[in-house]
Design an enzyme around this catalytic site. Structure first.
Site, PDB file in Angstrom:
ATOM      1  N   PHE A  74       0.799  -1.225   0.000  1.00 51.54           N
ATOM      2  CA  PHE A  74       0.000   0.000   0.000  1.00 51.54           C
ATOM      3  C   PHE A  74       0.833   1.278   0.000  1.00 51.54           C
ATOM      4  O   PHE A  74       0.416   2.293   0.581  1.00 51.54           O
ATOM      5  CB  PHE A  74      -0.971   0.014   1.197  1.00 51.54           C
ATOM      6  CG  PHE A  74      -1.650  -1.311   1.438  1.00 51.54           C
ATOM      7  CD1 PHE A  74      -2.241  -2.003   0.401  1.00 51.54           C
ATOM      8  CD2 PHE A  74      -1.673  -1.879   2.698  1.00 51.54           C
ATOM      9  CE1 PHE A  74      -2.857  -3.235   0.607  1.00 51.54           C
ATOM     10  CE2 PHE A  74      -2.281  -3.101   2.926  1.00 51.54           C
ATOM     11  CZ  PHE A  74      -2.877  -3.780   1.877  1.00 51.54           C
ATOM     12  N   CYS A  75       1.989   1.257  -0.646  1.00 51.14           N
ATOM     13  CA  CYS A  75       2.866   2.433  -0.689  1.00 51.14           C
ATOM     14  C   CYS A  75       3.128   2.990   0.706  1.00 51.14           C
ATOM     15  O   CYS A  75       3.207   4.205   0.916  1.00 51.14           O
ATOM     16  CB  CYS A  75       2.291   3.509  -1.601  1.00 51.14           C
ATOM     17  SG  CYS A  75       2.280   3.053  -3.342  1.00 51.14           S
ATOM     18  N   ALA A  76       3.266   2.062   1.655  1.00 53.42           N
ATOM     19  CA  ALA A  76       3.611   2.423   3.038  1.00 53.42           C
ATOM     20  C   ALA A  76       4.494   1.310   3.581  1.00 53.42           C
ATOM     21  O   ALA A  76       4.202   0.699   4.603  1.00 53.42           O
ATOM     22  CB  ALA A  76       2.355   2.603   3.879  1.00 53.42           C
TER      23      ALA A  76
END
Length: 453
Positions: A375-377
């Site tokens: 999740f781009c985290a």
């Protein structure tokens, strides 16, 4: 603020009409089903009202600011009125600027380009990459993931106390996590930042679609968000807040619209006088329809009333969380604990399942769209999953076959346009997949699990 079930039932609104609500998709097991879009945290479907507003305006589209014709003048008025609507939606201060950008990522990179010399930036490792990565040219202090809101405030205060008190500083923080949905103590973090002479920017990409965001009440210096998460189509975003850094920085993009005067010098060079307004950072032909769509979404959400939107979302959150709690194999990811207030974003892992396989089965066998991966985290997910947060990872699912363990998660997210049936189908599907397994065979293709044909 908690809302009792009885009170919530009186204030809950019906799902807002969105595009795609009647779209049907084929199932690998045969037949079709209405698509359940449960990936709002990535991109929410456009509100029908927003689409209707854009369609009504489209025949009158014209280039803004520099055209003498009727359509150009009309489009200019619409564009600048959209700026005022966004300022009202965010409860901006009188001297704040509203700059239209392409996205939250673009907004935060714009702000990063305006930082004063020797500015120190403080950011938690829990941020989305859009707010974690733009500060590479500054002195950045990355803070470890806190386990309570109080820890977050205390960690920031300690870090700020150790900085050079005479230099500029900026704190960047999310309003709601794109992984856990948990709300962050923005007002308290802003107070800590200001007490130590620092400024603060709020990444409201996941907050603005679910809760009211007041620049004045939260006392933040800037706020950034994206249209595509606020039920508005097209590539548009907003950076709103204090104008002083924006007025003196070199334009984010050099070109027409950003310049007030351009003249050749005797030595053959060029002298440029840049605008001091928001136009300074809006060079080129702006995305008028994108700005208008954001303003339309702001109006629609305001008129519906966030009290009713929040009450409905709490009902949906309760349905999902109570359903997942009945499945021992499911572990919901959280920083702040079970009772932390949150928006409609929930990430989890399923024991014995590769997350990509599980998400593929939800889509192919139940017509449910969720997201799997990091999740781009990446640092946050690796912390939550018990891995080294410094380990590098790839967006999306790694090369893992169905049934193999993978270091990623599944995310279900929803909002004002989500019908009850969608989350009820999701809960039922999770229970059936864990109990009975997938009905279809899957294979790995390009790092993702897909139905075998």
């Amino acid at each position: 603020m908690s809302v009792s079930t009885a009170a919530a039932d009186q204030t809950v609104c019906a799902p807002l009409p969105v595009l795609g609500r009647d779209v049907t998709v084929p199932l690998v097991t045969g037949g079709e089903v209405t698509y359940a879009a449960l990936d709002y945290a990535a991109s929410a479907p456009a509100l029908q009202r927003v689409w209707d507003d854009v369609a009504a305006y489209a025949p009158y589209y014209g280039s803004v600011h520099r055209g003498a014709g009727y359509l150009s003048q009309l489009s200019t008025d619409l564009f600048e009125n959209a700026r005022r609507t966004v300022a009202e939606f965010l409860d901006c201060r009188e001297d704040d600027q509203v700059v239209f950008t392409r996205s939250t990522t673009d907004s935060l990179n714009l702000l990063a380009a305006t930082l004063p010399a020797d500015c120190q930036v403080f950011v938690f490792e829990t941020e989305h990459h859009a707010s974690l990565l733009p500060w590479q040219d500054a002195r950045v202090t990355y803070l470890d993931a806190p386990r309570t809101p109080r820890q977050a405030v205390a960690a920031l205060e300690r870090a700020l106390a150790d900085r050079d008190p005479h230099g500029p500083a900026l704190v960047c923080v999310t309003g709601a996590s794109n992984v856990t949905g948990e709300l962050w103590p923005v007002r308290e973090l802003a107070a800590a930042a200001h007490a130590h002479g620092a400024r603060i920017v709020l990444d409201a990409a996941q907050l603005a679609p679910h809760h009211p965001v007041s620049v004045r009440d939260l006392d933040v210096d800037w706020v950034a968000f994206s249209g595509h998460k606020l039920y508005a189509p097209f590539g548009s975003g907003v950076l709103a807040g204090r104008s002083d850094w924006l007025r003196v920085a070199e334009p984010y993009l050099a070109g027409g619209g950003a310049s007030r005067k351009v003249a050749r010098r005797a030595d053959g060079g060029v002298d440029v006088e840049w605008h001091e307004s928001a136009a300074r950072h809006e060079a080129g032909s702006p995305n008028v329809i994108g700005a208008y769509s954001i303003a339309s979404a702001c109006k629609a959400l305001t008129e519906e009333g966030f009290d009713r939107i929040v009450a409905r979302e709490r009902h949906l959150i309760r349905t999902v969380r109570e359903g997942l709690a009945e499945v021992p194999a499911v572990r919901v990811l959280s920083l702040f604990g079970e009772d932390a207030p949150r928006v409609g974003v929930i990430s989890f892992v399923v024991e014995g399942w590769n997350s990509s396989h599980f998400a593929a089965a939800l889509s192919a066998e139940y017509g449910i769209g969720v997201r799997d991966g990091l999740f781009c985290a990446h640092p946050l997910l690796r912390t939550l999953l018990g891995s080294d947060p410094q380990t590098q990872g790839e967006c999306g699912a790694p090369e893992a076959a169905p049934g193999e363990k993978s270091l990623n998660a599944i995310r279900v997210s929803f909002g004002a346009g989500t019908p009850d049936e969608h989350v009820e189908r999701f809960v039922r599907a999770v229970k059936e997949l864990v109990r009975d397994g997938a009905q279809w065979r899957y294979r790995t293709e390009g790092g993702r699990c897909v139905p075998a044909v």
